[in-house]
Design a protein around this motif. Structure first.
Motif, PDB file in Angstrom:
ATOM      1  N   PHE A   1       0.814  -1.211   0.000  1.00 38.05           N
ATOM      2  CA  PHE A   1       0.000   0.000   0.000  1.00 38.05           C
ATOM      3  C   PHE A   1       0.852   1.268   0.000  1.00 38.05           C
ATOM      4  N   SER A   2       2.024   1.184  -0.609  1.00 37.63           N
ATOM      5  CA  SER A   2       2.870   2.363  -0.784  1.00 37.63           C
ATOM      6  C   SER A   2       3.150   2.555  -2.272  1.00 37.63           C
ATOM      7  N   LEU A   3       3.751   3.691  -2.603  1.00 36.64           N
ATOM      8  CA  LEU A   3       4.132   3.979  -3.983  1.00 36.64           C
ATOM      9  C   LEU A   3       5.630   3.848  -4.184  1.00 36.64           C
ATOM     10  N   ASP A   4       6.289   3.138  -3.274  1.00 37.46           N
ATOM     11  CA  ASP A   4       7.749   3.037  -3.329  1.00 37.46           C
ATOM     12  C   ASP A   4       8.242   2.349  -4.595  1.00 37.46           C
ATOM     13  N   SER A   5       7.405   1.515  -5.192  1.00 39.32           N
ATOM     14  CA  SER A   5       7.838   0.774  -6.379  1.00 39.32           C
ATOM     15  C   SER A   5       7.693   1.585  -7.663  1.00 39.32           C
ATOM     16  N   VAL A   6       7.114   2.782  -7.578  1.00 40.60           N
ATOM     17  CA  VAL A   6       6.921   3.615  -8.767  1.00 40.60           C
ATOM     18  C   VAL A   6       8.215   4.351  -9.090  1.00 40.60           C
ATOM     19  N   SER A   7       8.752   4.136 -10.275  1.00 35.41           N
ATOM     20  CA  SER A   7       9.985   4.802 -10.678  1.00 35.41           C
ATOM     21  C   SER A   7       9.735   6.298 -10.897  1.00 35.41           C
ATOM     22  N   ASN A   8      10.724   7.116 -10.501  1.00 35.88           N
ATOM     23  CA  ASN A   8      10.653   8.561 -10.732  1.00 35.88           C
ATOM     24  C   ASN A   8       9.351   9.155 -10.188  1.00 35.88           C
ATOM     25  N   LEU A   9       9.022   8.794  -8.952  1.00 37.58           N
ATOM     26  CA  LEU A   9       7.725   9.156  -8.398  1.00 37.58           C
ATOM     27  C   LEU A   9       7.502  10.665  -8.385  1.00 37.58           C
ATOM     28  N   GLU A  10       8.499  11.429  -8.004  1.00 36.16           N
ATOM     29  CA  GLU A  10       8.318  12.880  -7.955  1.00 36.16           C
ATOM     30  C   GLU A  10       8.013  13.438  -9.339  1.00 36.16           C
ATOM     31  N   THR A  11       8.671  12.907 -10.357  1.00 33.96           N
ATOM     32  CA  THR A  11       8.387  13.350 -11.728  1.00 33.96           C
ATOM     33  C   THR A  11       6.968  12.979 -12.128  1.00 33.96           C
TER      34      THR A  11
END
Length: 282
Positions: free
Chosen positions: A9-19
């Motif tokens: 339930f996190s977004l840690d696996s999303v690459s370049n999350l801030e972008t």
């Protein structure tokens, strides 16, 4: 201390999350500048009970309505941030309604669900004033919003709102959470403090479910295992003879881009499936 559902339930696996976040915000800002919009219309009393209406373009007759509930694990984000969805519907003859709702933990889940029902009732009663067709309302939502549209589309709960059992003509549940018990085993519960009573009452996978309209259950191909597990189980749980239920995976998208690059993208098959459900594509 790490808990067994933290990564799910996190977004840690999303690459370049801030972008990805920056691109989502830019797309929302562009849509607010590009499309006509009635912002912050109140649908009830109290904080968070407003909605945004993007009237359909090029529609001579009353337009079908896509009613969208945003995600944010019931505790964050707002309707303005999801304005980018307008580009996938408004130019093709659909009205888009994006709602806000009171957020947890200041609000408990029962009041939050009730606010969403109130927004749906308001939309049914008032969308014609903005060019919408109250007899053609379709609902969608992502993440926590996917959970909330599942709540609205359960026939007994829909009838409690005072609407007819066919008031919703179609449903699209995107990356939804249909059993909230696993959320209690994640860091998200540090903010939510979900109770056993809420888990029991507001987990569609844990109770008999009477679907009130055709449903598309969908999520990004790159989402976590738990989102895939719950979506697959929910699609099967909803299956019955009266209304079709489909499970559609949006390839090469994650928990964020399943909206920005799939649901909002006119050439993407997910967007086309939803517009087909609305009668806007053959």
């Amino acid at each position: 201390m790490l808990r067994d559902m933290d990564a799910q339930f996190s977004l840690d696996s999303v690459s370049n999350l801030e972008t990805v976040f920056e691109q989502r915000q830019a797309a929302a800002d562009a849509a607010l500048a590009r499309f006509a919009v009635h912002r912050k219309l109140p649908y009830g009393d109290g904080p968070g009970r407003t909605l945004n209406i993007f009237p359909a373009e090029g529609a001579d007759d009353p337009a079908p309505v896509q009613f969208f509930i945003h995600g944010g694990f019931w505790r964050s984000l707002d309707a303005d941030l999801f304005s980018f969805l307008a580009r996938g519907f408004v130019p093709f003859g659909a009205m888009l309604v994006v709602i806000d709702y009171p957020l947890m933990p200041q609000t408990r889940l029962s009041e939050l669900v009730e606010a969403c029902r109130q927004a749906l009732v308001w939309t049914h009663a008032n969308c014609a004033n903005y060019g919408g067709d109250p007899s053609r309302i379709f609902i969608s939502g992502n993440s926590a919003g996917g959970h909330l549209v599942a709540e609205l589309a359960d026939r007994p709960l829909l009838l409690r709102s005072g609407l007819a059992e066919d008031a919703i003509k179609g449903v699209t549940a995107v990356s939804g959470i249909y059993d909230i018990e696993p959320v209690t085993r994640s860091f998200q519960d540090d903010f939510l403090s979900l109770t056993p009573e809420e888990v029991s009452a507001f987990s569609p996978l844990r109770r008999p479910y009477d679907l009130a309209a055709p449903m598309i259950v969908t999520l990004g191909g790159d989402e976590t295992e738990e989102f895939h597990r719950q979506s697959e189980l929910f699609a099967r749980h909803c299956h019955q003879e009266k209304y079709p239920v489909s499970l559609e995976i949006a390839p090469r998208t994650n928990h964020i881009t399943v909206l920005t690059e799939a649901l909002a993208e006119p050439e993407n098959e997910l967007n086309r499936s939803v517009r087909r459900q609305m009668g806007l594509l053959a």
